[in-house]
Scaffold this active site. Structure first.
Site, short mmCIF file in Angstrom:
data_model
loop_
_atom_site.label_atom_id
_atom_site.label_comp_id
_atom_site.label_asym_id
_atom_site.label_seq_id
_atom_site.Cartn_x
_atom_site.Cartn_y
_atom_site.Cartn_z
N ALA A 8 16.12 38.09 108.60
CA ALA A 8 16.73 38.83 107.54
C ALA A 8 15.85 40.02 107.13
CB ALA A 8 17.04 37.91 106.44
N GLU A 9 14.47 39.59 107.17
CA GLU A 9 13.56 40.65 106.65
C GLU A 9 12.92 41.56 107.65
OE1 GLU A 9 10.47 41.39 103.08
OE2 GLU A 9 10.56 39.53 104.20
N ALA A 10 12.54 40.84 108.54
CA ALA A 10 11.65 41.11 109.54
C ALA A 10 11.96 40.90 110.80
CB ALA A 10 10.24 40.85 109.14
N ILE A 12 10.18 39.99 114.62
CA ILE A 12 8.94 39.50 115.18
C ILE A 12 9.02 39.69 116.59
CG2 ILE A 12 7.48 37.49 115.53
CD1 ILE A 12 7.80 37.82 112.60
N ASP A 117 8.53 30.65 100.62
CA ASP A 117 9.29 30.45 101.64
C ASP A 117 8.94 29.13 102.37
OD1 ASP A 117 11.47 30.72 102.96
OD2 ASP A 117 10.76 32.51 104.21
N1 LIG Z 1 1.40 34.32 114.08
C1 LIG Z 1 2.75 33.81 114.80
N2 LIG Z 1 2.27 33.14 115.99
C2 LIG Z 1 3.21 32.45 116.35
N3 LIG Z 1 4.61 32.66 116.06
C3 LIG Z 1 4.93 33.41 115.10
C4 LIG Z 1 3.78 33.85 114.22
N4 LIG Z 1 4.51 34.65 113.18
C5 LIG Z 1 5.83 34.42 113.21
N5 LIG Z 1 5.87 33.56 114.20
C6 LIG Z 1 7.30 33.26 114.92
O1 LIG Z 1 8.33 33.93 114.31
C7 LIG Z 1 9.23 33.53 113.25
C8 LIG Z 1 9.26 34.06 112.08
O2 LIG Z 1 8.26 34.88 111.68
P1 LIG Z 1 8.03 34.88 109.99
O3 LIG Z 1 6.76 35.25 109.54
O4 LIG Z 1 8.26 33.38 109.41
O5 LIG Z 1 9.09 35.78 109.65
P2 LIG Z 1 10.21 35.65 108.75
O6 LIG Z 1 9.93 36.61 107.31
O7 LIG Z 1 11.60 36.79 109.24
O8 LIG Z 1 10.93 34.35 108.58
C9 LIG Z 1 8.36 32.18 112.91
O9 LIG Z 1 9.22 31.06 112.57
C10 LIG Z 1 7.53 31.67 114.23
O10 LIG Z 1 8.66 30.93 115.05
MG LIG Z 2 9.65 32.76 108.13
#
Ligand SMILES: Nc1ncnc2c1ncn2[C@@H]1O[C@H](COP(=O)(O)OP(=O)(O)O)[C@@H](O)[C@H]1O
Ligand SMILES: [Mg+2]
Length: 206
Positions: A8-10, A12, A117
């Site tokens: 929703a926000e970012a 990846i 979160d």
């Molecule tokens: N450093 C990381 N290593 C591996 N997977 C990651 C990492 N950061 C994010 N992810 C994957 O991406 C998903 C979303 O990242 P997250 O930082 O939780 O963003 P959001 O704010 O969209 O929830 C995580 O649930 C995971 O599956």
């Molecule tokens: Mg997350």
């Protein structure tokens, strides 16, 4: 660069940082916000996430290493963590890992940080180490109420995504939390959770 999750926000991505595979988290522009405000919010959250990830490391929490932060583009390059999301583990494993989650969150709270979160998608079990992700909504706070908001969200997630193990996983989480914060504080936070829950029920009635 490969998109691996649209949140929703970012967004990846799997990207390359200095020749090694890494995670790139980019906070997207929200069209409904005024441009200047939108830029400010995204920059602030990007900086805050990077800062709180690093700060958590300083008291022993396992988080991805922050490789690079681009404040203007609202991007963070993070260490890629291999492993399985807690959400996808077998139910029995989620029960036992919940004690570890409780300890991690207890440690964060003990050091004045709420995660903001607490879902089972924000933890990766990697080579028997539990890594916590996503500090986008984390903040510094010393309020019991904020700590209770963390616990309440975790409980809600168990209730919706892991209902068959909800009770066991919840008590396992609280046990872990108690190990870090002691009985007195734990009781205060847990009873605040009940207060928030009863407010929620009341709100549903009217
Ligand atoms: N450093 C990381 N290593 C591996 N997977 C990651 C990492 N950061 C994010 N992810 C994957 O991406 C998903 C979303 O990242 P997250 O930082 O939780 O963003 P959001 O704010 O969209 O929830 C995580 O649930 C995971 O599956
Ligand atoms: Mg997350």
């Amino acid at each position: 660069m490969k998109l691996i999750k649209k949140g929703a926000e970012a967004d990846i991505y799997l990207a390359s940082w200095n020749g090694q595979t890494s995670i790139l988290k980019i906070r997207k522009k929200k069209e409904y916000r005024i441009d200047s405000l939108d830029q400010r919010i995204r920059t602030l959250r990007t900086i805050r996430e990077a800062r709180l990830i690093s700060e958590s490391k300083s008291f022993g929490i396992t988080t991805p290493i922050v490789y690079f932060v681009d404040e203007r583009k609202c991007m963070i390059y993070l260490q890629l963590i291999h492993g399985k999301l807690v959400k996808d583990l077998p139910p029995k494993k989620i029960i036992t890992i919940s004690t570890e989650i409780g300890k991690l969150i207890g440690t964060l709270h003990k050091n004045g940080i709420m995660h903001g979160d607490l879902t089972t998608s924000n933890f990766i079990l990697s080579k028997n180490r539990l890594v916590i992700l996503d500090f986008g909504l984390a903040q510094k706070t010393d309020k019991i109420d904020d700590y209770a908001i963390d616990l309440r969200l975790f409980k809600e997630v168990l209730n919706s995504a892991h209902v068959q193990i909800m009770e066991d996983a919840w008590s396992s989480f609280v046990n872990g939390y108690r190990i870090m914060l002691g009985t007195h504080v734990t009781e205060k936070v847990v009873s605040q959770v009940s207060i928030i829950e009863s407010r929620g029920r009341y709100a549903n009635v009217i």
